[in-house]
Design an enzyme around this catalytic site. Structure first.
Site, PDB file in Angstrom:
ATOM      1  N   LYS A 229       4.667  -0.958   0.988  1.00 32.13           N
ATOM      2  CA  LYS A 229       4.892  -2.366   1.343  1.00 32.13           C
ATOM      3  C   LYS A 229       6.320  -2.632   1.813  1.00 32.13           C
ATOM      4  CE  LYS A 229       1.011  -4.556  -0.866  1.00 32.13           C
ATOM      5  NZ  LYS A 229       0.462  -5.340  -1.972  1.00 32.13           N
ATOM      6  N   ARG A 264      -2.981   0.935  -6.717  1.00 32.36           N
ATOM      7  CA  ARG A 264      -3.650   0.931  -5.412  1.00 32.36           C
ATOM      8  C   ARG A 264      -2.688   1.554  -4.396  1.00 32.36           C
ATOM      9  NH1 ARG A 264      -3.557  -2.209  -1.022  1.00 32.36           N
ATOM     10  NH2 ARG A 264      -5.486  -2.571   0.116  1.00 32.36           N
TER      11      ARG A 264
END
Ligand code: 7PJ
Length: 290
Positions: A229, A264
Site C-alpha cells: 500500500k 491479506r
C-alpha cells in the site's frame, strides 16, 4: 493456547475450518482489469485459478477474490460487471482447489451468488453498509470481515480527518458489530479490520499500526491488509508498488507480532516465511511461561 476454529462454509460436505490461534495468510486475487499492483493479470478464470493454486502452494490458507477496485481514486463498477468477474472465479476455485475463498465485495447480490458457488468468507470494505448487504450476508451463515473506510474510494484520500483515528475506528466497528447483531449475525461470525489506506493519511495509518493491539479489546479476530500500500511507499522514498516487498514484510511482521489472525497479502511465499519467524517467537514465549 486453546484451539479456536472459525467455520468457513463447506467443501465436499466437510466444514472448512480456519485456525484463528495462528496468523493466517490470505492471498490476494484481483479480478479487476485495473488493480494497482497486478492489474489485469488475472482477468480470466484459468489465469485466476493458476495464481490461486500458486498462492496456496506458497502457504495461503485463504484466497481473497475481488472484482471491484477500491484503490484510491478508483471508479465504481456495475453490479453485472462485478458478478461476471467474481462469481465464475469463486466457483472455479471451489471446484478445483482445497482452500477457503474470501470474497471482497460490498454488493448484496455478489454476496449471495458467491456464497452459493462456494465462498467461505465475506470480506466487505464497507462493513455491510450498502443497501441489502447486511441481510444478504446474514443469510449466507458465513463469517464476515467488517472493515473501516472513511468516505468512498474515488474521494477517500482527499482530506481524511479524525478526532482520534484509533478511537473513531473502535467506535465505528463496535457500531457495525451491533448492526450485525440486530439482523442475527452473531459475534462468532465476525472479524474486524481497521482498513489501512481507506480514508487515512500517512500519520493515521501508522497510528493504527502502532495501536493495532488495542483492537483486541473488541474481542474479535483481526484481519489486516497493508501489502504494497501507499503507506509503505510513502516511507520508502515514494517507491512504486513493485518495490514495496521488504516494507510490506516489515509491516506484516509487526501486525503478526500484535496478534492479528489474518494478513491479506500479495507476496504469499515471502510473507509465509516472515510469519513463521513470528510464530516461532510467540510460541517460545508461551513455553518459557510454563
Ligand atoms: C483491503 C481489503 C484491506 C480488507 C483491499 C488494496 C486495496 N480488504 N481489500 N482489508 N484492501 N479486509 O489491496 O490495496 O486492507 S483492496
Amino acid at each position: 493456547m486453546t484451539e479456536k476454529l472459525l467455520a468457513c462454509g463447506f467443501r465436499n460436505g466437510q466444514v472448512q475450518q480456519l485456525d484463528l490461534t495462528r496468523c493466517n495468510i490470505m492471498g490476494i486475487l484481483n479480478v479487476t482489469p485495473d488493480s494497482f499492483s497486478d492489474g489485469g493479470l488475472h482477468h480470466n478464470t484459468d489465469a485466476a485459478l493458476f495464481h490461486a493454486e500458486k498462492m496456496i502452494l506458497q502457504g495461503a490458507t485463504l484466497i481473497d477474490v475481488g472484482g471491484e477496485s477500491t484503490r484510491p481514486g478508483a471508479a465504481p463498477v456495475s453490479l453485472q460487471e462485478e458478478m461476471d468477474r467474481v462469481v465464475p472465479v469463486v466457483e472455479a476455485i471451489h471446484k478445483n482447489l482445497d482452500t477457503i475463498i474470501s470474497v471482497d465485495t460490498s454488493t448484496a447480490e455478489v454476496i449471495t451468488q458467491a456464497a452459493a458457488v462456494g465462498a467461505g468468507l465475506i470480506n466487505d470494505v464497507r462493513a455491510l453498509q450498502r443497501e441489502g448487504a447486511l441481510l444478504a450476508a446474514a443469510a449466507t451463515e458465513l463469517p464476515i470481515c467488517l472493515m473501516h473506510m472513511q468516505g468512498q474510494p474515488d474521494t477517500m484520500q482527499q482530506a481524511p480527518s479524525y478526532e482520534s483515528v484509533v478511537q473513531d475506528i473502535h467506535h465505528f466497528l463496535a457500531e457495525r458489530i451491533e448492526a450485525c447483531a440486530r439482523v442475527g449475525i452473531g459475534r462468532h461470525r465476525l472479524l474486524l479490520d481497521p482498513g489501512f489506506g481507506f480514508g487515512k493519511a500517512l500519520a493515521h495509518n501508522y497510528q493504527l499500526l502502532n495501536q493495532l493491539e488495542s483492537f483486541h479489546s473488541l474481542g474479535l479476530p483481526l484481519l489486516v491488509g497493508i501489502s504494497r500500500k501507499t503507506m509503505i511507499g510513502q516511507v520508502l522514498d515514494n517507491c512504486p508498488a513493485d518495490q514495496r516487498l521488504v516494507g510490506s514484510l516489515a509491516a506484516a511482521v509487526i501486525a503478526a507480532m500484535k496478534g492479528c489472525a489474518i494478513l491479506r497479502v500479495h507476496d504469499v511465499a515471502e510473507t509465509t516465511d516472515a510469519v513463521k519467524i513470528v510464530q516461532a517467537t510467540l510460541a517460545a514465549a508461551e513455553v518459557s511461561r510454563l
